[in-house]
Motif scaffolding. Structure first.
Motif, PDB file in Angstrom:
ATOM      1  N   PRO A 200      37.411 -49.760 -54.521  1.00 38.65           N
ATOM      2  CA  PRO A 200      37.188 -49.175 -55.846  1.00 38.65           C
ATOM      3  C   PRO A 200      36.218 -50.015 -56.666  1.00 38.65           C
ATOM      4  N   PRO A 201      35.417 -49.386 -57.523  1.00 36.34           N
ATOM      5  CA  PRO A 201      34.508 -50.154 -58.377  1.00 36.34           C
ATOM      6  C   PRO A 201      35.278 -51.026 -59.345  1.00 36.34           C
ATOM      7  N   PRO A 202      34.659 -52.085 -59.869  1.00 31.02           N
ATOM      8  CA  PRO A 202      35.377 -53.036 -60.730  1.00 31.02           C
ATOM      9  C   PRO A 202      36.057 -52.386 -61.921  1.00 31.02           C
ATOM     10  N   GLU A 203      35.417 -51.361 -62.509  1.00 29.72           N
ATOM     11  CA  GLU A 203      36.038 -50.762 -63.685  1.00 29.72           C
ATOM     12  C   GLU A 203      37.355 -50.072 -63.338  1.00 29.72           C
ATOM     13  N   ALA A 204      37.521 -49.668 -62.063  1.00 30.95           N
ATOM     14  CA  ALA A 204      38.785 -49.057 -61.642  1.00 30.95           C
ATOM     15  C   ALA A 204      39.847 -50.110 -61.368  1.00 30.95           C
ATOM     16  N   LEU A 205      39.432 -51.390 -61.365  1.00 31.53           N
ATOM     17  CA  LEU A 205      40.361 -52.475 -61.045  1.00 31.53           C
ATOM     18  C   LEU A 205      40.667 -53.337 -62.258  1.00 31.53           C
ATOM     19  N   SER A 206      40.349 -52.823 -63.452  1.00 30.35           N
ATOM     20  CA  SER A 206      40.494 -53.662 -64.630  1.00 30.35           C
ATOM     21  C   SER A 206      41.926 -54.111 -64.851  1.00 30.35           C
ATOM     22  N   ARG A 207      42.913 -53.389 -64.308  1.00 34.86           N
ATOM     23  CA  ARG A 207      44.312 -53.783 -64.456  1.00 34.86           C
ATOM     24  C   ARG A 207      44.947 -54.065 -63.094  1.00 34.86           C
ATOM     25  N   VAL A 208      44.119 -54.361 -62.110  1.00 33.57           N
ATOM     26  CA  VAL A 208      44.636 -54.616 -60.767  1.00 33.57           C
ATOM     27  C   VAL A 208      44.329 -56.047 -60.378  1.00 33.57           C
ATOM     28  N   ILE A 209      45.300 -56.742 -59.839  1.00 29.98           N
ATOM     29  CA  ILE A 209      45.047 -58.109 -59.383  1.00 29.98           C
ATOM     30  C   ILE A 209      44.996 -58.102 -57.855  1.00 29.98           C
ATOM     31  N   ASP A 210      46.119 -58.109 -57.201  1.00 31.29           N
ATOM     32  CA  ASP A 210      46.118 -58.009 -55.748  1.00 31.29           C
ATOM     33  C   ASP A 210      47.530 -57.670 -55.264  1.00 31.29           C
ATOM     34  N   LEU A 211      47.683 -57.538 -53.977  1.00 31.16           N
ATOM     35  CA  LEU A 211      48.985 -57.301 -53.353  1.00 31.16           C
ATOM     36  C   LEU A 211      49.427 -58.623 -52.735  1.00 31.16           C
ATOM     37  N   ASN A 212      50.521 -59.166 -53.250  1.00 29.82           N
ATOM     38  CA  ASN A 212      50.918 -60.532 -52.919  1.00 29.82           C
ATOM     39  C   ASN A 212      52.269 -60.551 -52.220  1.00 29.82           C
ATOM     40  N   CYS A 213      52.472 -61.552 -51.361  1.00 31.43           N
ATOM     41  CA  CYS A 213      53.753 -61.708 -50.670  1.00 31.43           C
ATOM     42  C   CYS A 213      54.043 -63.189 -50.478  1.00 31.43           C
ATOM     43  N   ASP A 214      55.323 -63.556 -50.546  1.00 35.91           N
ATOM     44  CA  ASP A 214      55.748 -64.932 -50.296  1.00 35.91           C
ATOM     45  C   ASP A 214      56.035 -65.081 -48.804  1.00 35.91           C
ATOM     46  N   LEU A 215      55.379 -66.052 -48.180  1.00 38.17           N
ATOM     47  CA  LEU A 215      55.492 -66.189 -46.724  1.00 38.17           C
ATOM     48  C   LEU A 215      55.708 -67.651 -46.339  1.00 38.17           C
ATOM     49  N   GLY A 216      55.905 -67.856 -45.016  1.00 42.35           N
ATOM     50  CA  GLY A 216      56.186 -69.198 -44.512  1.00 42.35           C
ATOM     51  C   GLY A 216      57.568 -69.673 -44.873  1.00 42.35           C
ATOM     52  N   GLU A 217      58.505 -68.712 -45.055  1.00 45.50           N
ATOM     53  CA  GLU A 217      59.844 -69.050 -45.530  1.00 45.50           C
ATOM     54  C   GLU A 217      60.902 -68.921 -44.450  1.00 45.50           C
ATOM     55  N   GLY A 218      60.483 -68.917 -43.175  1.00 45.42           N
ATOM     56  CA  GLY A 218      61.462 -68.916 -42.090  1.00 45.42           C
ATOM     57  C   GLY A 218      61.525 -67.644 -41.288  1.00 45.42           C
ATOM     58  N   MET A 219      60.787 -66.620 -41.684  1.00 46.73           N
ATOM     59  CA  MET A 219      60.748 -65.400 -40.885  1.00 46.73           C
ATOM     60  C   MET A 219      59.931 -65.654 -39.612  1.00 46.73           C
ATOM     61  N   PRO A 220      60.154 -64.857 -38.558  1.00 46.09           N
ATOM     62  CA  PRO A 220      59.356 -65.024 -37.336  1.00 46.09           C
ATOM     63  C   PRO A 220      57.870 -64.913 -37.652  1.00 46.09           C
ATOM     64  N   PRO A 221      57.029 -65.707 -36.994  1.00 50.24           N
ATOM     65  CA  PRO A 221      55.581 -65.687 -37.286  1.00 50.24           C
ATOM     66  C   PRO A 221      54.964 -64.308 -37.167  1.00 50.24           C
ATOM     67  N   GLU A 222      55.439 -63.507 -36.202  1.00 52.08           N
ATOM     68  CA  GLU A 222      54.847 -62.176 -36.045  1.00 52.08           C
ATOM     69  C   GLU A 222      55.150 -61.280 -37.240  1.00 52.08           C
ATOM     70  N   HIS A 223      56.298 -61.519 -37.910  1.00 51.03           N
ATOM     71  CA  HIS A 223      56.610 -60.754 -39.105  1.00 51.03           C
ATOM     72  C   HIS A 223      55.687 -61.148 -40.258  1.00 51.03           C
ATOM     73  N   ASP A 224      55.452 -62.461 -40.398  1.00 50.59           N
ATOM     74  CA  ASP A 224      54.518 -62.924 -41.426  1.00 50.59           C
ATOM     75  C   ASP A 224      53.136 -62.328 -41.198  1.00 50.59           C
ATOM     76  N   GLU A 225      52.688 -62.335 -39.948  1.00 48.49           N
ATOM     77  CA  GLU A 225      51.339 -61.819 -39.665  1.00 48.49           C
ATOM     78  C   GLU A 225      51.263 -60.324 -39.927  1.00 48.49           C
ATOM     79  N   ALA A 226      52.312 -59.586 -39.620  1.00 51.54           N
ATOM     80  CA  ALA A 226      52.306 -58.146 -39.882  1.00 51.54           C
ATOM     81  C   ALA A 226      52.125 -57.881 -41.372  1.00 51.54           C
ATOM     82  N   LEU A 227      52.781 -58.691 -42.214  1.00 49.28           N
ATOM     83  CA  LEU A 227      52.612 -58.528 -43.652  1.00 49.28           C
ATOM     84  C   LEU A 227      51.197 -58.874 -44.089  1.00 49.28           C
ATOM     85  N   MET A 228      50.603 -59.900 -43.466  1.00 49.53           N
ATOM     86  CA  MET A 228      49.264 -60.323 -43.879  1.00 49.53           C
ATOM     87  C   MET A 228      48.198 -59.290 -43.546  1.00 49.53           C
ATOM     88  N   ARG A 229      48.530 -58.330 -42.713  1.00 47.05           N
ATOM     89  CA  ARG A 229      47.575 -57.262 -42.435  1.00 47.05           C
ATOM     90  C   ARG A 229      47.476 -56.273 -43.597  1.00 47.05           C
TER      91      ARG A 229
END
Length: 524
Positions: A308-337
């Motif tokens: 989306p162009p910047p003006e459509a993102l004026s109230r958007v930051i990003d999609l964030n997740c807390d990781l490295g907290e003990g879940m299997p590595p493949e689960h962390d990587e699936a979220l990072m996709r």
């Protein structure tokens, strides 16, 4: 602050989306030969579509940054290598990358690749000439009267508030639609014979440049109209000179010409023309005018949906997740996709150096922005219980957690860009000025340029802003909110309510009408 050209390669120049409206004065629109790559790069670093960038043609280009920057390389890139603070690493194209002052970047194009673009947050801030920063090389028009040379310094503009990094795989459908084909679609000029160029392929000649793409392949049945009477030209017009070898007019075309024009490339394929390299093969396919317009609209709709162009993102930051907290590595990587930034546990409530390193490298692989996720030093309770401890002791613990992740990230060629407290520390600090100030002191001791993430509307944000920090505000998709906008504290399983409420409705309350398209995931 500036960008220094170390080696411009065969030809590098400053280009934006050009200077329309001056053809009657003999000045072509000019601008990026592959405008789609320029727009994609600019959107990835948070610029307006028309921000100026460096266009480099064939072989390579080397530059040095004179300030901390966020940049993106797009177009026909074979390889890109960043040397930052003594550490060299390959970087992915079509991904926003952070670099420190003094970092050097080398962009390499392959043997059958024509143009790459270096887009930098804030854009190249050279003076405007006739409303554009683009260099028109044939007439020495623009802020630089010729191609860039070694030693040239280019001023950089002010960065925007919102910069994001998207994994390259999210752009694949758009790239396949717009760049990965050797068929150029054209609309016939009424009354001109087109069949001759539709029946064969052509080879791009070395004499091609930004003015036009010359094709090898003599044609029979050349139009008899060779009167030489000039008429206006358009980017993408296919001329047939007297030698009957076609020329596709480029962005720096003459504004008038006397050769017969048999067809015009549709707008959606002009970027393909801008990437036609000498020695490559190209074929033409006829479409009618309505179909050409429909294809262009589809391309723009796909671009706006994926980036989306910047003006459509004026109230958007990003999609964030807390990781490295003990879940299997493949689960962390699936979220990072599917996320664009990750807050990595750094030893206080979970994680150790091995998990930090693995999570950092996976985040780097998927183009995710990296944040530190420190907490009370309470692994037994996963950082979810309040701890009574001296503030200087808490500060030391936070500094140790953050700097450990920063060291691991640096060794992996990555960079920590923000800090998000975890669990009980996060919840309490949002309203407790003593804890908020302790967090600020700890972050300042680690790196003054780090941003701090906190809950939208919290009083802590005001304190951190007053202290000079960059703020990242967030809302949660997987938490309940109280009527006053604060997070509901869930103890054991005593909350009978649904785990996933209509969180947009609750966020509307007492937030000045703000609607968050951004969501955060995790247990904080």
């Amino acid at each position: 602050m500036s960008l220094r050209i170390i080696d411009p390669g065969i030809q590098s120049s400053v280009q934006d989306l050009g200077r329309p409206g001056f053809a009657h004065l003999g000045v072509p629109t000019g601008g990026a030969a592959d405008s789609l790559s320029l727009i994609m790069g600019n959107r990835l670093v948070g610029n307006e579509d028309a921000a100026a960038a460096i266009e480099t043609a064939m072989r390579h280009c080397r530059v040095e940054f004179d300030r901390d920057v966020t940049f993106c390389v797009t177009g026909s890139v074979a390889a890109a290598r960043l040397t930052d603070q003594g550490h060299a690493r390959a970087i992915e194209p079509y991904t926003a990358i952070d670099a420190s002052r003094g970092a050097r970047l080398e962009i390499t194009l392959g043997p059958h690749m024509m143009r790459a673009y270096l887009c930098i947050a804030g854009g190249i801030d050279t003076p405007l000439v006739l409303g554009s920063r683009s260099a028109y090389l044939p007439a020495s028009l623009g802020p630089y009267v010729g191609p860039l040379r070694a030693g040239d310094t280019l001023p950089l503009g002010v960065t925007r508030d919102h910069i994001r990094s998207l994994p390259r795989r999210s752009l694949v459908p758009l790239l396949e639609m717009t760049h990965s084909h050797d068929v150029v679609r054209v609309v016939r000029v009424p009354g001109r014979p087109l069949e001759a160029i539709l029946k064969r392929s052509f080879r791009v000649l070395p004499q091609s440049n930004r003015m036009g793409v010359r094709l090898r392949g003599r044609l029979a049945g050349v139009p008899s109209d060779q009167s030489g009477i000039s008429e206006g030209t358009a980017v993408g017009s296919i001329q047939l000179p007297s030698d009957a070898e076609p020329i596709i007019l480029g962005v720096d075309r003459p504004t008038t010409g006397g050769y017969p024009v048999v067809a015009t490339v549709i707008a959606a394929d002009l970027s393909v023309v801008g990437q036609l390299a000498p020695g490559t093969e190209v074929r033409f396919q006829e479409v009618d005018a309505d179909e050409g317009v429909a294809i262009a609209h589809l391309q723009r709709a796909m671009l706006d949906d994926i980036l989306p162009p910047p003006e459509a993102l004026s109230r958007v930051i990003d999609l964030n997740c807390d990781l490295g907290e003990g879940m299997p590595p493949e689960h962390d990587e699936a979220l990072m996709r599917i996320v664009s930034s990750v807050s990595i546990a750094c030893g206080g409530h979970a994680g150790d150096e091995a998990t930090m390193e693995r999570t950092v490298r996976t985040a780097l692989k998927h183009g995710c922005r990296i944040g530190a996720h420190p907490s009370f030093p309470d692994r037994a309770n996963f950082g979810r219980r309040m701890m009574s401890m001296p503030m200087d002791e808490l500060e030391r613990s936070l500094v140790e957690q953050i700097t450990t992740l920063m060291r691991i990230a640096h060794d992996a060629g990555a960079r920590v860009s923000y800090v998000k407290p975890h669990g009980a520390l996060y919840n309490a600090a949002m309203t407790d000025p003593v804890l908020a100030d302790a967090i600020a002191r700890a972050v300042r001791r680690c790196d003054r340029s780090l941003a701090i993430m906190g809950m939208a509307g919290a009083s802590a944000l005001d304190r951190w802003k007053a202290a000079g920090f960059t703020l990242i505000t967030e809302a949660f998709a997987d938490r309940r909110y109280e009527p006053d906008g604060s997070l509901r504290i869930v103890v054991a399983n005593r909350d009978p309510g649904p785990r996933y409420p209509n969180w947009l409705d609750t966020c509307r309350h007492d937030r000045g009408g703000m609607l968050f398209r951004w969501i955060g995931c995790g247990d904080d």
